[in-house]
Scaffold this motif. Structure first.
Motif, PDB file in Angstrom:
ATOM      1  N   ILE A 356       0.860  -1.194   0.000  1.00 28.69           N
ATOM      2  CA  ILE A 356       0.000   0.000   0.000  1.00 28.69           C
ATOM      3  C   ILE A 356       0.898   1.247   0.000  1.00 28.69           C
ATOM      4  CG2 ILE A 356      -1.774   1.330   1.221  1.00 28.69           C
ATOM      5  CD1 ILE A 356      -2.604  -1.309   2.644  1.00 28.69           C
ATOM      6  N   ALA A 357       1.924   1.241   0.872  1.00 29.08           N
ATOM      7  CA  ALA A 357       2.765   2.429   1.035  1.00 29.08           C
ATOM      8  C   ALA A 357       3.616   2.715  -0.192  1.00 29.08           C
ATOM      9  CB  ALA A 357       3.654   2.267   2.272  1.00 29.08           C
ATOM     10  N   CYS A 358       4.049   1.660  -0.887  1.00 37.03           N
ATOM     11  CA  CYS A 358       5.098   1.851  -1.897  1.00 37.03           C
ATOM     12  C   CYS A 358       4.689   1.546  -3.331  1.00 37.03           C
ATOM     13  CB  CYS A 358       6.304   0.987  -1.552  1.00 37.03           C
ATOM     14  SG  CYS A 358       6.944   1.315   0.082  1.00 37.03           S
ATOM     15  N   GLN A 359       3.518   0.932  -3.548  1.00 40.77           N
ATOM     16  CA  GLN A 359       3.165   0.570  -4.921  1.00 40.77           C
ATOM     17  C   GLN A 359       1.801   1.146  -5.288  1.00 40.77           C
ATOM     18  OE1 GLN A 359       3.948  -3.589  -5.598  1.00 40.77           O
ATOM     19  NE2 GLN A 359       5.796  -3.505  -4.350  1.00 40.77           N
ATOM     20  N   SER A 360       1.392   0.981  -6.529  1.00 39.78           N
ATOM     21  CA  SER A 360       0.165   1.683  -6.922  1.00 39.78           C
ATOM     22  C   SER A 360      -0.856   0.809  -7.651  1.00 39.78           C
ATOM     23  CB  SER A 360       0.542   2.889  -7.781  1.00 39.78           C
ATOM     24  OG  SER A 360       1.469   2.497  -8.773  1.00 39.78           O
ATOM     25  N   ASP A 361      -0.813  -0.484  -7.401  1.00 32.90           N
ATOM     26  CA  ASP A 361      -1.781  -1.383  -8.041  1.00 32.90           C
ATOM     27  C   ASP A 361      -3.057  -1.401  -7.199  1.00 32.90           C
ATOM     28  OD1 ASP A 361      -3.252  -3.484  -9.079  1.00 32.90           O
ATOM     29  OD2 ASP A 361      -1.929  -5.042  -8.278  1.00 32.90           O
ATOM     30  N   HIS A 362      -3.964  -0.451  -7.451  1.00 31.48           N
ATOM     31  CA  HIS A 362      -5.125  -0.262  -6.570  1.00 31.48           C
ATOM     32  C   HIS A 362      -5.986  -1.513  -6.428  1.00 31.48           C
ATOM     33  CE1 HIS A 362      -9.380   0.860  -5.763  1.00 31.48           C
ATOM     34  NE2 HIS A 362      -8.796   1.474  -4.747  1.00 31.48           N
ATOM     35  N   SER A 363      -6.381  -2.113  -7.557  1.00 33.70           N
ATOM     36  CA  SER A 363      -7.342  -3.223  -7.446  1.00 33.70           C
ATOM     37  C   SER A 363      -6.693  -4.439  -6.782  1.00 33.70           C
ATOM     38  CB  SER A 363      -7.910  -3.585  -8.822  1.00 33.70           C
ATOM     39  OG  SER A 363      -6.858  -3.975  -9.677  1.00 33.70           O
ATOM     40  N   ARG A 385      -5.226  -0.548  10.750  1.00 33.14           N
ATOM     41  CA  ARG A 385      -4.061   0.162  10.189  1.00 33.14           C
ATOM     42  C   ARG A 385      -3.987  -0.002   8.667  1.00 33.14           C
ATOM     43  NH1 ARG A 385       1.142  -1.054  13.112  1.00 33.14           N
ATOM     44  NH2 ARG A 385       0.441  -2.780  14.368  1.00 33.14           N
ATOM     45  N   MET A 386      -4.406  -1.170   8.155  1.00 28.41           N
ATOM     46  CA  MET A 386      -4.414  -1.336   6.694  1.00 28.41           C
ATOM     47  C   MET A 386      -5.429  -0.390   6.043  1.00 28.41           C
ATOM     48  SD  MET A 386      -3.895  -5.390   5.806  1.00 28.41           S
ATOM     49  CE  MET A 386      -5.131  -6.047   6.904  1.00 28.41           C
ATOM     50  N   VAL A 387      -6.601  -0.258   6.685  1.00 35.64           N
ATOM     51  CA  VAL A 387      -7.633   0.636   6.134  1.00 35.64           C
ATOM     52  C   VAL A 387      -7.148   2.092   6.183  1.00 35.64           C
ATOM     53  CG1 VAL A 387     -10.009   1.476   6.397  1.00 35.64           C
ATOM     54  CG2 VAL A 387      -9.508  -0.968   6.666  1.00 35.64           C
ATOM     55  N   MET A 388      -6.455   2.456   7.262  1.00 30.51           N
ATOM     56  CA  MET A 388      -5.912   3.821   7.372  1.00 30.51           C
ATOM     57  C   MET A 388      -4.868   4.089   6.286  1.00 30.51           C
ATOM     58  SD  MET A 388      -5.438   4.417  11.423  1.00 30.51           S
ATOM     59  CE  MET A 388      -6.627   5.397  12.316  1.00 30.51           C
ATOM     60  N   LEU A 389      -3.997   3.114   6.072  1.00 30.42           N
ATOM     61  CA  LEU A 389      -2.978   3.260   5.023  1.00 30.42           C
ATOM     62  C   LEU A 389      -3.646   3.405   3.649  1.00 30.42           C
ATOM     63  CD1 LEU A 389      -0.355   0.628   6.211  1.00 30.42           C
ATOM     64  CD2 LEU A 389       0.162   3.017   5.723  1.00 30.42           C
TER      65      LEU A 389
END
Length: 565
Positions: A356-363, A385-389
């Motif tokens: 989540i923090a470093c990549q951009s593959d949303h789906s 914490r995953m939902v917040m990220l």
């Protein structure tokens, strides 16, 4: 630039200046923490200090044969208590050391109270902060931000702590601050005022290149405190919580009485000093090596393959435990970390956090989060914490499914207080709050996955994330830090590469950032960086910080179903 050494030298000087003879060390709540971080009790005993007392404890015995070294914060309450003490002195002579600047008015009050002329010395020694590692300090102040501005008293206490760090390191710095943060500007101006007012104290030998104080705001990087950690010190704080080097293990299954609270101090524990920045898999191997060394000596044939084997081994060989209390302590701590990692799927959770923090593959990432949220072994804390990220990373994404994820948190039994923290996080650290492009620093194409070797050589994805502070300091050292984003306070500017840098994070720093500073110090000869923060966060303390900052209801530590530790 070593904060532990700076505080240690002050304490040694206090004790030496009082001369030979039996002594008592009289402290307050804060200075007790300051001293305990840098000195073991056994070390101080060797200097003829036989008694440790608190000024605010009533009913202390009168012992006129003892000299008293008083090390106290210059608070109104401490001045009043010490005046009472001097009117009816319990000890023969008093050597008084304040951990920060004390007013002439307060010194006058003390002089008037000293009818019996027992005071031999009154000095200011600037140890008004907690030295954690040689390059890391904390003020142990939480909730400094209220309604997104300085909380009452927090600004003054932060100024005192920060100026005391500068005085103890003998630095009169140029000040730069994060332009997008009003709190950073106010702190910078307040520190500058103290430097001007106490100009005589800040008259140090001029160096060719002036030191730099860089003031940052936690809101600029709310991602770092949300991530699970994999180096020893950071991981212990994340999963067990470190409080002034102490770790409470009372809730660990089957813990023995002598290990319910342990101290992890790099100053007094060689194994910890050598392993605090080492990743989790290597620590297991390092403990295993120590075990094998002992096995050779004891001719033992026991198989030691896993953390569980190690624990059994330590329990079965009392002479090993005796020989190395340190190792049994670390086997216990690493054993508990290992249990938590296994039972809560933390490797999978952490891998997803890093993506989540470093990549951009949303789906792809959204599917992974949903998959982990349907797993009953994953702690509600980690779901949150995953939902917040996700909320921070995909704040403006067209297919953002934040409401669906928050609804899943509800179905998982997380209370409204906890679910509301997702919005609070966006208010605290979302796009509008940041001066930096937090996610632009990472180039997804350039990321190489690093691996962590487990005890038996199992490879797991380790970490890709680098905290924002790493790139900020890197730019500062290279002379590329934009002045529009991080202006100087006052007219003077740095012409050369800075050598001494003190970085301070309002709203708290993290052990991941301390690791980043450690690696900068190691890889950049001639540059010395010290990091400090109002506190040192793990995820739980960061949640509290956010709730106070934005005025949300502070969530209790109960998180609905499935919160077993």
């Amino acid at each position: 630039m070593n904060v532990i050494l700076a505080v240690k030298q002050y304490i040694s000087k206090m004790i030496d200046d009082s001369g030979p003879g039996m002594k008592v060390l009289l402290m307050d709540k804060d200075t007790t923490g300051v001293v305990s971080m840098v000195y073991a009790q056994s070390e101080i005993l060797q200097k003829e200090v036989y008694l440790f007392e608190r000024l605010d404890t009533s009913g202390r015995e009168t012992m006129k044969h003892l000299k008293c070294i008083a090390f106290l914060r210059p608070s109104k309450e401490n001045v009043e208590l010490l005046c009472q003490e001097l009117r009816v002195p319990k000890y023969g002579l008093y050597y008084i050391y304040w951990s920060n600047v004390i007013s002439k008015q307060d010194v006058k009050l003390l002089a008037e109270a000293d009818d019996q002329e027992v005071v031999r010395e009154v000095q200011e020694f600037f140890g008004d902060y907690i030295a954690v590692n040689p390059h890391l300090f904390s003020l142990n102040l939480s909730g400094v931000c209220q309604s997104l501005t300085w909380a009452p008293h927090a600004l003054q206490r932060t100024v005192q702590g920060l100026t005391s760090v500068l005085l103890s390191l003998k630095k009169c710095p140029m000040i730069r601050f994060q332009n997008s943060s009003e709190m950073a500007r106010r702190l910078a101006e307040s520190v500058r005022q103290v430097i001007n007012k106490e100009a005589a104290l800040f008259e140090f030998r001029k160096t060719d290149v002036a030191p730099v104080l860089l003031i940052l705001d936690r809101r600029d990087d709310a991602v770092t405190p949300l991530l699970n950690q994999w180096t020893y010190q950071a991981m212990v704080h994340e999963l067990l919580a470190i409080n002034n080097n102490r770790i409470n293990l009372a809730s660990v299954p089957g813990i023995t009485k002598d290990l319910q609270e342990v101290v992890l101090s790099a100053e007094h524990d060689e194994f910890y000093a050598n392993n605090m920045y080492v990743n989790f898999g290597e620590i297991g191997s390092n403990i295993k090596e120590l075990m094998e060394e002992f096995q050779k000596k004891s001719k033992s044939q026991a198989k030691v393959e896993s953390i569980a084997d190690m624990k059994a081994f330590v329990e079965n060989y009392p002479q090993f435990k005796k020989m190395s209390g340190t190792v049994s302590k670390h086997v216990t701590v690493v054993g508990e970390l290992s249990r938590l990692v296994g039972s809560h799927c933390l490797l999978e959770v952490s891998e997803t956090e890093q993506e989540i923090a470093c990549q951009s593959d949303h789906s792809g990432i959204l599917q992974k989060i949903k998959g982990l949220m349907s797993n009953d072994s994953v702690r509600p804390l980690d779901m949150l914490r995953m939902v917040m990220l996700y909320a921070l990373r995909y704040e403006n994404h067209t297919n953002n499914d934040l409401s669906g994820l928050v609804d899943t948190l509800r179905k998982k039994g997380l209370s409204e207080d906890y679910r509301s923290m997702v919005q609070a996080m966006l208010e605290y650290g979302g796009k509008k709050a940041r001066g930096s492009d937090l996610f632009g620093v990472h180039d997804p194409g350039a990321i190489t996955k690093r691996f962590l070797k487990g005890l038996k050589g199992v490879e797991n994805v380790y970490t890709q994330h680098k905290p924002l502070v790493y790139s900020i300091i890197d730019q500062l050292i290279k002379g590329k830090l934009k002045e529009s984003s991080y202006p100087y306070l006052g007219p003077s500017q740095l012409k050369d590469r800075p050598q001494d840098i003190v970085v301070f994070v309002i709203g708290g720093c993290t052990y991941e950032e301390a690791l980043a500073i450690h690696s900068i110090n190691r890889s950049t000869p001639g540059v010395r960086v010290v990091l400090g923060g109002t506190t040192i966060h793990n995820f739980k303390s960061f949640l509290q910080e956010i709730s106070q900052a934005v005025g949300a209801t502070s969530p209790s530590h109960h998180m609905g179903r499935g919160t077993r530790r």
